[in-house]
Scaffold this motif. Structure first.
Motif, PDB file in Angstrom:
ATOM      1  N   LEU A  26       2.960   5.224  -3.144  1.00 33.11           N
ATOM      2  CA  LEU A  26       3.769   4.528  -4.150  1.00 33.11           C
ATOM      3  C   LEU A  26       4.229   5.536  -5.196  1.00 33.11           C
ATOM      4  CD1 LEU A  26       1.587   1.306  -4.556  1.00 33.11           C
ATOM      5  CD2 LEU A  26       3.488   1.736  -2.973  1.00 33.11           C
ATOM      6  N   ALA A  27       5.358   6.158  -4.943  1.00 32.70           N
ATOM      7  CA  ALA A  27       5.891   7.178  -5.840  1.00 32.70           C
ATOM      8  C   ALA A  27       6.240   6.561  -7.189  1.00 32.70           C
ATOM      9  CB  ALA A  27       7.124   7.819  -5.214  1.00 32.70           C
ATOM     10  N   GLY A  28       5.936   7.275  -8.254  1.00 34.12           N
ATOM     11  CA  GLY A  28       6.251   6.779  -9.587  1.00 34.12           C
ATOM     12  C   GLY A  28       5.278   5.750 -10.112  1.00 34.12           C
ATOM     13  N   PHE A  29       4.222   5.447  -9.365  1.00 29.40           N
ATOM     14  CA  PHE A  29       3.229   4.456  -9.788  1.00 29.40           C
ATOM     15  C   PHE A  29       1.878   5.137  -9.923  1.00 29.40           C
ATOM     16  CE2 PHE A  29       0.078   1.143  -8.431  1.00 29.40           C
ATOM     17  CZ  PHE A  29       0.155   0.373  -9.582  1.00 29.40           C
ATOM     18  N   ALA A  30       1.280   5.024 -11.125  1.00 27.87           N
ATOM     19  CA  ALA A  30       0.021   5.719 -11.386  1.00 27.87           C
ATOM     20  C   ALA A  30      -1.175   4.780 -11.417  1.00 27.87           C
ATOM     21  CB  ALA A  30       0.105   6.481 -12.713  1.00 27.87           C
ATOM     22  N   GLY A  31      -0.952   3.488 -11.265  1.00 27.79           N
ATOM     23  CA  GLY A  31      -2.045   2.526 -11.325  1.00 27.79           C
ATOM     24  C   GLY A  31      -2.907   2.545 -10.077  1.00 27.79           C
ATOM     25  N   THR A  32      -4.025   1.838 -10.163  1.00 28.61           N
ATOM     26  CA  THR A  32      -4.929   1.745  -9.015  1.00 28.61           C
ATOM     27  C   THR A  32      -5.126   0.306  -8.542  1.00 28.61           C
ATOM     28  OG1 THR A  32      -6.836   1.664 -10.509  1.00 28.61           O
ATOM     29  CG2 THR A  32      -6.181   3.838  -9.667  1.00 28.61           C
ATOM     30  N   GLU A  33      -4.320  -0.613  -9.075  1.00 25.06           N
ATOM     31  CA  GLU A  33      -4.389  -2.032  -8.705  1.00 25.06           C
ATOM     32  C   GLU A  33      -2.969  -2.520  -8.467  1.00 25.06           C
ATOM     33  OE1 GLU A  33      -5.599  -5.642  -7.721  1.00 25.06           O
ATOM     34  OE2 GLU A  33      -7.095  -4.210  -8.418  1.00 25.06           O
ATOM     35  N   LEU A  34      -2.737  -3.148  -7.315  1.00 24.96           N
ATOM     36  CA  LEU A  34      -1.380  -3.516  -6.935  1.00 24.96           C
ATOM     37  C   LEU A  34      -0.813  -4.632  -7.802  1.00 24.96           C
ATOM     38  CD1 LEU A  34       0.774  -2.775  -4.817  1.00 24.96           C
ATOM     39  CD2 LEU A  34      -0.075  -4.650  -3.420  1.00 24.96           C
ATOM     40  N   THR A  35      -1.662  -5.494  -8.362  1.00 25.71           N
ATOM     41  CA  THR A  35      -1.198  -6.638  -9.141  1.00 25.71           C
ATOM     42  C   THR A  35      -0.309  -6.188 -10.289  1.00 25.71           C
ATOM     43  OG1 THR A  35      -3.176  -7.866  -8.584  1.00 25.71           O
ATOM     44  CG2 THR A  35      -1.948  -8.605 -10.502  1.00 25.71           C
ATOM     45  N   GLY A  36       0.817  -6.849 -10.432  1.00 25.97           N
ATOM     46  CA  GLY A  36       1.704  -6.581 -11.549  1.00 25.97           C
ATOM     47  C   GLY A  36       2.532  -5.332 -11.399  1.00 25.97           C
ATOM     48  N   ALA A  37       2.516  -4.715 -10.224  1.00 26.72           N
ATOM     49  CA  ALA A  37       3.228  -3.462 -10.058  1.00 26.72           C
ATOM     50  C   ALA A  37       4.627  -3.641  -9.484  1.00 26.72           C
ATOM     51  CB  ALA A  37       2.418  -2.528  -9.153  1.00 26.72           C
ATOM     52  N   GLY A  38       5.091  -4.878  -9.342  1.00 25.59           N
ATOM     53  CA  GLY A  38       6.400  -5.126  -8.768  1.00 25.59           C
ATOM     54  C   GLY A  38       6.405  -5.045  -7.258  1.00 25.59           C
ATOM     55  N   ARG A  39       5.200  -5.009  -6.675  1.00 24.25           N
ATOM     56  CA  ARG A  39       5.065  -4.929  -5.229  1.00 24.25           C
ATOM     57  C   ARG A  39       4.182  -6.073  -4.787  1.00 24.25           C
ATOM     58  NH1 ARG A  39       4.880  -0.819  -8.351  1.00 24.25           N
ATOM     59  NH2 ARG A  39       6.012   1.104  -7.912  1.00 24.25           N
ATOM     60  N   SER A  40       4.652  -6.887  -3.889  1.00 19.89           N
ATOM     61  CA  SER A  40       3.901  -8.050  -3.435  1.00 19.89           C
ATOM     62  C   SER A  40       3.765  -7.997  -1.919  1.00 19.89           C
ATOM     63  CB  SER A  40       4.597  -9.348  -3.854  1.00 19.89           C
ATOM     64  OG  SER A  40       3.918 -10.469  -3.358  1.00 19.89           O
ATOM     65  N   LEU A  41       2.507  -7.891  -1.444  1.00 23.22           N
ATOM     66  CA  LEU A  41       2.226  -7.825  -0.020  1.00 23.22           C
ATOM     67  C   LEU A  41       1.470  -9.064   0.412  1.00 23.22           C
ATOM     68  CD1 LEU A  41       1.048  -4.105   0.306  1.00 23.22           C
ATOM     69  CD2 LEU A  41       3.339  -5.021   0.705  1.00 23.22           C
ATOM     70  N   PRO A  42       1.568  -9.452   1.687  1.00 17.65           N
ATOM     71  CA  PRO A  42       0.787 -10.596   2.170  1.00 17.65           C
ATOM     72  C   PRO A  42      -0.705 -10.348   2.010  1.00 17.65           C
ATOM     73  CG  PRO A  42       2.488  -9.979   3.752  1.00 17.65           C
ATOM     74  CD  PRO A  42       2.461  -8.898   2.721  1.00 17.65           C
ATOM     75  N   ALA A  43      -1.463 -11.435   1.857  1.00 13.56           N
ATOM     76  CA  ALA A  43      -2.893 -11.308   1.597  1.00 13.56           C
ATOM     77  C   ALA A  43      -3.631 -10.623   2.742  1.00 13.56           C
ATOM     78  CB  ALA A  43      -3.488 -12.694   1.336  1.00 13.56           C
ATOM     79  N   ASP A  44      -3.134 -10.748   3.973  1.00 10.56           N
ATOM     80  CA  ASP A  44      -3.826 -10.166   5.120  1.00 10.56           C
ATOM     81  C   ASP A  44      -3.224  -8.825   5.537  1.00 10.56           C
ATOM     82  OD1 ASP A  44      -1.440 -11.177   5.969  1.00 10.56           O
ATOM     83  OD2 ASP A  44      -2.232 -12.229   7.722  1.00 10.56           O
ATOM     84  N   SER A  45      -2.600  -8.129   4.609  1.00 16.62           N
ATOM     85  CA  SER A  45      -1.973  -6.853   4.925  1.00 16.62           C
ATOM     86  C   SER A  45      -3.008  -5.823   5.389  1.00 16.62           C
ATOM     87  CB  SER A  45      -1.237  -6.301   3.701  1.00 16.62           C
ATOM     88  OG  SER A  45      -0.211  -7.171   3.302  1.00 16.62           O
ATOM     89  N   GLU A  46      -2.629  -5.021   6.376  1.00 12.26           N
ATOM     90  CA  GLU A  46      -3.473  -3.933   6.859  1.00 12.26           C
ATOM     91  C   GLU A  46      -2.786  -2.621   6.499  1.00 12.26           C
ATOM     92  OE1 GLU A  46      -4.249  -4.455  10.983  1.00 12.26           O
ATOM     93  OE2 GLU A  46      -5.141  -6.439  10.739  1.00 12.26           O
ATOM     94  N   VAL A  47      -2.873  -2.274   5.223  1.00 12.56           N
ATOM     95  CA  VAL A  47      -2.184  -1.089   4.736  1.00 12.56           C
ATOM     96  C   VAL A  47      -3.141  -0.215   3.942  1.00 12.56           C
ATOM     97  CG1 VAL A  47       0.035  -2.276   4.619  1.00 12.56           C
ATOM     98  CG2 VAL A  47      -1.425  -2.195   2.597  1.00 12.56           C
ATOM     99  N   SER A  48      -2.796   1.060   3.904  1.00 14.41           N
ATOM    100  CA  SER A  48      -3.483   2.027   3.053  1.00 14.41           C
ATOM    101  C   SER A  48      -2.479   2.513   2.030  1.00 14.41           C
ATOM    102  CB  SER A  48      -4.012   3.196   3.895  1.00 14.41           C
ATOM    103  OG  SER A  48      -4.526   4.222   3.060  1.00 14.41           O
ATOM    104  N   LEU A  49      -2.800   2.328   0.750  1.00 12.91           N
ATOM    105  CA  LEU A  49      -1.875   2.675  -0.326  1.00 12.91           C
ATOM    106  C   LEU A  49      -2.475   3.760  -1.204  1.00 12.91           C
ATOM    107  CD1 LEU A  49      -0.733  -0.883  -1.501  1.00 12.91           C
ATOM    108  CD2 LEU A  49       0.373   0.601   0.186  1.00 12.91           C
ATOM    109  N   THR A  50      -1.642   4.697  -1.630  1.00 13.18           N
ATOM    110  CA  THR A  50      -2.029   5.683  -2.645  1.00 13.18           C
ATOM    111  C   THR A  50      -0.957   5.701  -3.722  1.00 13.18           C
ATOM    112  OG1 THR A  50      -0.949   7.465  -1.408  1.00 13.18           O
ATOM    113  CG2 THR A  50      -3.328   7.129  -1.045  1.00 13.18           C
ATOM    114  N   ASN A  51      -1.362   6.072  -4.936  1.00  8.14           N
ATOM    115  CA  ASN A  51      -0.393   6.156  -6.021  1.00  8.14           C
ATOM    116  C   ASN A  51       0.215   7.552  -6.090  1.00  8.14           C
ATOM    117  OD1 ASN A  51      -2.315   7.766  -7.288  1.00  8.14           O
ATOM    118  ND2 ASN A  51      -2.982   6.157  -8.710  1.00  8.14           N
TER     119      ASN A  51
END
Length: 407
Positions: A78-103
């Motif tokens: 997630l370029a330009g994003f320094a947070g460690t929690e997806l909530t409120g970041a303008g990004r909404s994924l399905p609850a059962d997502s199988e993803v690995s995210l880094t800031n």
């Protein structure tokens, strides 16, 4: 490029800045799937896709948002994003997502666990997301199950107060013992219900909140498993609505139920007290409904505040007891369902009925109290000869109405 008509967009070592200028608008409107193959996607306005997969870079501009509605799998930075929690970041994924995210700093970004399940729709991380899905759904009613403690988020205002407007569809909120909070506990908040609402097995954290019924004829049901605190159920702006509250919900849980002089609200109390031990004023929410009706379903109440209850209807057994701090009581009507016998317990006072009377009611005497000859137990000008009878016969005495309806 112009991506109109393309359902799948694959960025293979390529970087797309969607909606980057006036000449490029709505570039993802037709896209159902975006696949990153060591590529990148920049979103400059709100965009919604069904599927996100692969690996690469995501960048969300200020004020923009990317919502994935179907499935997401892969690894993304997630370029330009320094947070460690997806909530409120303008990004909404399905609850059962199988993803690995880094800031942007290479740190892991956590995806919140779902907090809400909506039957027939899916799981969501917030009530706001769940309500948005319900509002867009095709059904007229939904069951919302809490998977964790959640808070209602204000989506409107009324003067200086925050307002949560529930979707205008019939809702059942199954709390599973979790907490449902609303607004700032330091000031007044409102929750607007435009359609039927049922609360079940939920702990309310709403000490400064009015649950206001805004839909004409809407019904609010509070099951006996509800705990916590709600200041008031308010029907001041709607007509023909119904509020049903089941024991043992007391005034510690719901401080009051209030209508106005014009709205004809029906309040139903179910399962309170007994003939031998009627429920006192703190055992149930205070009712202010002088223009409407209080319905008793297997409920026996001490009648200290009966003047504010409107007309009394006894549908499944129940009645009033004039044994509290007020020996006399006055109500605007007394209706007893066919096949049901209501109860009236008197001590030293009388019940005055200023309206229609129907059905059969038996009168009991409190303790060793006995009626004297000539004593008036009920004043009901519209009562019939057999509207009121003694539960136990008194030797040498009979209960009869005079010409003015004094029994």
């Amino acid at each position: 490029p112009n991506l109109s008509g393309f359902e799948t967009v694959v960025l293979d070592g390529a970087y797309l800045e969607a909606d980057g200028g006036e000449a490029f608008q709505g570039q993802l409107d037709d896209a159902a799937e975006v696949v990153l193959q060591d590529g990148g996607l920049t979103v400059n306005r709100a965009a919604e896709i069904e599927t996100l997969s692969g690996s690469g870079e995501l960048r969300i501009a200020d004020g923009a948002a990317l919502k994935v509605t179907g499935s997401a799998f892969g690894s993304f930075r997630l370029a330009g994003f320094a947070g460690t929690e997806l909530t409120g970041a303008g990004r909404s994924l399905p609850a059962d997502s199988e993803v690995s995210l880094t800031n942007a700093n290479g740190e892991p970004v956590a995806i919140p666990e779902p907090a809400v399940r909506v039957e027939g729709l899916g799981e969501y991380v917030s009530m706001a997301d769940a309500f948005a899905a319900i509002a867009a759904g095709a059904a007229d009613s939904y069951t919302v199950t809490l998977l964790d403690d959640v808070a209602l988020e204000a989506n409107a205002v009324s003067g200086a107060y925050d307002v949560v407007e529930l979707p205008a569809k019939a809702l059942t909120i199954q709390g599973g013992g979790h907490t449902l909070a609303a607004g700032d506990s330091r000031t007044r908040n409102y929750v607007y219900a435009a359609a039927d609402l049922t609360l079940d097995n939920v702990e309310l954290n709403m000490p400064k909140t009015y649950l206001r019924i805004t839909g004409e004829g809407a019904a609010v049901t509070v099951e006996g498993t509800v705990t916590g605190t709600l200041e008031k159920i308010d029907a001041s702006v709607s007509t023909g609505c119904t509020v049903r509250v089941k024991a043992p919900v007391s005034d510690d849980v719901i401080d009051g139920i209030a209508g106005t002089s014009k709205n004809k609200m029906t309040v139903i109390l179910q399962g309170y007290g007994s003939l031998e031990a009627p429920a006192g004023r703190t055992a149930f929410p205070a009712v202010s409904n002088s223009s409407g009706a209080l319905v008793l379903e297997n409920s026996w109440l001490v009648a200290d505040n009966a003047a504010s209850w409107g007309a009394i209807e006894v549908r499944q057994g129940g009645g009033l007891s004039l044994t509290g701090s007020m020996p006399n009581a006055s109500v605007k009507g007394w209706q007893v369902a066919e096949g049901v016998t209501a109860d009236l317990t008197v001590k030293s006072g009388r019940l005055t009925i200023n309206g229609q009377v129907s059905g059969r009611t038996q009168i009991h005497f409190s303790g060793s109290q006995m009626a004297a000859e000539g004593a008036v137990l009920v004043k009901a000008a519209k009562g019939a000869l057999d509207s009121f009878v003694l539960a136990q016969p008194l030797e040498g005495l009979a209960l009869l109405p005079d010409a003015d309806g004094n029994y």
